[in-house]
Structure formats: structure tokens, C-alpha cells
Design an enzyme around this catalytic site. Structure first.
Site, PDB file in Angstrom:
ATOM      1  N   THR A 157      38.130 -15.947   8.737  1.00 55.01           N
ATOM      2  CA  THR A 157      39.149 -16.337   7.787  1.00 55.01           C
ATOM      3  C   THR A 157      38.501 -16.370   6.416  1.00 55.01           C
ATOM      4  O   THR A 157      37.291 -16.266   6.320  1.00 55.01           O
ATOM      5  CB  THR A 157      39.651 -17.750   8.184  1.00 55.01           C
ATOM      6  OG1 THR A 157      40.124 -17.708   9.537  1.00 55.01           O
ATOM      7  CG2 THR A 157      40.763 -18.257   7.306  1.00 55.01           C
ATOM      8  N   VAL A 186      50.001 -18.285  16.635  1.00 56.48           N
ATOM      9  CA  VAL A 186      49.861 -18.990  15.352  1.00 56.48           C
ATOM     10  C   VAL A 186      48.418 -19.453  15.202  1.00 56.48           C
ATOM     11  O   VAL A 186      47.879 -20.125  16.083  1.00 56.48           O
ATOM     12  CB  VAL A 186      50.825 -20.197  15.281  1.00 56.48           C
ATOM     13  CG1 VAL A 186      50.587 -20.993  14.001  1.00 56.48           C
ATOM     14  CG2 VAL A 186      52.271 -19.720  15.347  1.00 56.48           C
ATOM     15  N   SER A 187      47.791 -19.088  14.104  1.00 51.92           N
ATOM     16  CA  SER A 187      46.420 -19.513  13.833  1.00 51.92           C
ATOM     17  C   SER A 187      46.426 -20.895  13.188  1.00 51.92           C
ATOM     18  O   SER A 187      47.471 -21.461  12.877  1.00 51.92           O
ATOM     19  CB  SER A 187      45.737 -18.520  12.902  1.00 51.92           C
ATOM     20  OG  SER A 187      46.208 -18.687  11.573  1.00 51.92           O
ATOM     21  N   ASP A 188      45.248 -21.424  12.957  1.00 45.14           N
ATOM     22  CA  ASP A 188      45.126 -22.731  12.306  1.00 45.14           C
ATOM     23  C   ASP A 188      45.317 -22.664  10.801  1.00 45.14           C
ATOM     24  O   ASP A 188      45.580 -23.679  10.158  1.00 45.14           O
ATOM     25  CB  ASP A 188      43.733 -23.315  12.581  1.00 45.14           C
ATOM     26  CG  ASP A 188      42.638 -22.479  11.938  1.00 45.14           C
ATOM     27  OD1 ASP A 188      42.055 -22.924  10.927  1.00 45.14           O
ATOM     28  OD2 ASP A 188      42.371 -21.368  12.412  1.00 45.14           O
ATOM     29  N   THR A 206      37.348 -22.170   9.318  1.00 47.55           N
ATOM     30  CA  THR A 206      37.344 -20.827   9.898  1.00 47.55           C
ATOM     31  C   THR A 206      36.808 -20.927  11.312  1.00 47.55           C
ATOM     32  O   THR A 206      36.172 -21.921  11.677  1.00 47.55           O
ATOM     33  CB  THR A 206      36.495 -19.853   9.063  1.00 47.55           C
ATOM     34  OG1 THR A 206      36.606 -18.536   9.615  1.00 47.55           O
ATOM     35  CG2 THR A 206      35.024 -20.268   9.035  1.00 47.55           C
ATOM     36  N   GLY A 207      37.067 -19.907  12.124  1.00 44.94           N
ATOM     37  CA  GLY A 207      36.604 -19.930  13.511  1.00 44.94           C
ATOM     38  C   GLY A 207      37.734 -19.604  14.465  1.00 44.94           C
ATOM     39  O   GLY A 207      38.658 -18.861  14.128  1.00 44.94           O
ATOM     40  N   GLY A 209      41.032 -20.422  16.021  1.00 45.72           N
ATOM     41  CA  GLY A 209      42.142 -21.271  15.600  1.00 45.72           C
ATOM     42  C   GLY A 209      42.535 -22.313  16.627  1.00 45.72           C
ATOM     43  O   GLY A 209      42.826 -23.462  16.288  1.00 45.72           O
TER      44      GLY A 209
END
Length: 282
Positions: A157, A186-188, A206-207, A209
Site C-alpha cells: 500500500t 475489502v482491504s484495510d 500496510t500489509g 488487510g
């Protein structure tokens, strides 16, 4: 208050990134954080994080905007969010398609009560407000998709946290997803788990989610700083809570007293900061 800024460009992939790519990412982050720091001298933290993330979205080395990952159905869907620590306003877009800078659409939504939109409705909102068609796909992404790779050189990200001269904090985060995911995932990045700030601190993650959402990571760190922990202690304690399920995450943050900190659970997140002096990952 001395203005400060930190940015990240996701994780360095030891199995996919060459030394040439590592150097290119380092140089790109240096250029972007330097330009954004100069911008911060005469602009608010909120304006600066939007500006910095747009620069990161425009750099095809990173997984956001141009060069975003391709999902399992061959489409690119992006997410981005902004949070103003002063007003506590959060806005974002989830799984938006065919837009050059998702962070600018999130910025436009700051003016609306319904400030987080997803999918086709997010794209429709963008078109109604003058955001034209843009294909963020690169040849590298298409090649990776065709070859069905599980990993590529643009893992993660992008994000930015800034503290301005008035002592106000803001944060913005943008992503092209993890690649080859189920459409609709859906990502974080456009949630308070991955992007959160208030008067006391601001955090961009980042990473993976799902790991970040499970930990409510950004909001948890900011809450702990609000309750009196230092930024470092809040980050370290929260990151330790990822260990039982081997959570994969990295964070960047700034506190209201000017503490700048970054950490990650797996080596290593690429980052750069300007807090009196320029620093960058080595």
C-alpha cells in the site's frame, strides 16, 4: 511546531524485488518525501497527505493508482482514505475502478455527509465530479496476472502522515489491493483499521488487510497514544498483538508532540521521512 512528514510504499519483496527495483523505490521515496515536505511548509497536514499520496499513486513502482494489482477477474479495483485529525472527518473510496487518483475522489467526499462510497457508486460519483476515465494497468501487472504470480514487486500500500506548523495531524492511505483476490474483497486502507488519526496521533498501515482489520491496528494505536502511551510504545504493543496469528503489517505514524515512528512485523517496509532531516529505508 516544526512540520514533519513520513510516507511508506508498502513492503519490499525479497523474492520478487531486484536490487535495481530496491534502489528505484528508495530514490522515488526520497524525491516524493522531499517534495511533500516542501509543500507542507505552506500547506496544512490534510492537504499535504493528499498531495503526497497522489504522488505515490502516480509512481508505477508502488501498488496504488498507476500499477495497481489486478484481481482474479482481470480488473483493477482501488481503495483510498483520508482522515483529518483536527476535524475527525474520515472519507474514502472502496474498490473504485478506472480512476487515476483515488485519493482525490476521497478528498472530494470530505465535503459530503455520506463520505465513504464503494464500487460502481464510487465511480459514478467520481464521473459526476469531473474525474475522467483512466486505466491504471501497466504491462508488468498484466504480465504478472497472465502468469498467475502470487507475488510481485509492488507488494502493499502507500500512505502518508503529516504534522503541520499549527500542530494538526492528518493521514491518507491508498492501495491497489493484494492482487488476484476475489472481486469485492475489502482491504484495510479505506477503513479506520488501516487509516486513522485524531488530535493526538495519526497512523497509516500496510500489509495484509485482513490481519490489520483483525487487529483494528491504526485505530488501536491512536487510541493508546490518546490514553497516554508514547507513539513507539503504542505501536510496539499493538504490533506484538499480531504475533499469535503471525499477522503481516507495517505502520508509519506521527504524534502531536512530534514523535515520528515506523515499524513492521516482516522485513521490510519501504519508507521515508522528513522531520528536520531526511531519512529513508536502507
Amino acid at each position: 511546531m516544526q512540520p514533519k512528514i513520513i510516507i511508506h510504499g508498502g513492503f519490499f519483496s525479497e523474492s520478487a524485488d531486484t536490487e535495481e527495483i530496491r534502489i528505484a523505490k528508495r530514490n522515488a521515496l526520497i524525491n516524493i518525501v522531499t517534495e511533500a515536505h516542501e509543500y507542507l511548509q505552506n500547506n496544512s497536514a490534510l492537504k499535504t497527505v493528499i498531495y503526497a499520496v497522489s504522488l505515490l499513486e502516480d509512481c508505477e513502482l508502488f501498488n496504488a493508482g498507476l500499477g495497481s494489482q489486478i484481481q482474479s477477474d482481470g480488473k483493477i479495483r482501488m481503495s483510498a482514505a483520508i482522515m483529518d485529525g483536527f476535524s475527525k472527518k474520515f472519507s474514502g473510496v472502496i474498490n473504485i475502478e478506472e480512476i487515476k487518483n483515488p485519493v482525490f475522489v476521497a478528498e472530494k467526499l470530505m465535503d459530503y455527509e455520506d463520505s465513504v462510497l464503494s464500487g460502481a457508486e464510487a465511480q459514478s460519483f467520481a464521473r459526476q465530479h469531473g474525474f475522467q476515465y483512466y486505466n491504471p494497468e501497466t504491462e508488468s501487472r498484466r504480465r504478472s496476472y497472465i502468469e498467475k504470480l502470487s507475488e510481485s514487486s509492488r507488494v502493499g500500500t502507500v500512505g502518508c502522515v503529516a504534522l503541520d506548523a499549527e500542530g494538526k495531524l492528518a493521514v491518507a492511505t491508498s492501495t491497489g489491493g493484494k492482487g488476484f483476490e476475489v472481486p469485492g474483497r475489502v482491504s484495510d486502507s479505506a477503513t479506520v483499521a488501516g487509516n486513522f488519526g485524531n488530535d493526538f496521533a495519526a497512523i497509516s498501515c500496510t500489509g495484509v488487510g485482513e490481519d490489520i482489520v483483525s487487529a483494528a491496528l491504526a485505530a488501536k494505536i491512536v487510541t493508546r497514544v490518546t490514553d497516554g502511551l508514547s507513539l513507539k510504545d503504542a505501536c510496539d504493543r499493538s504490533m506484538n498483538e499480531l504475533k499469535p496469528y503471525d499477522g503481516f503489517a507495517g505502520v508509519i505514524g506521527i504524534s502531536a508532540d512530534g514523535e515520528v515512528y515506523h515499524t513492521d512485523s516482516h522485513p521490510f517496509m519501504v519508507w521515508a521521512s522528513y522531520a528536520g532531516t531526511l531519512e529513508v529505508f536502507s
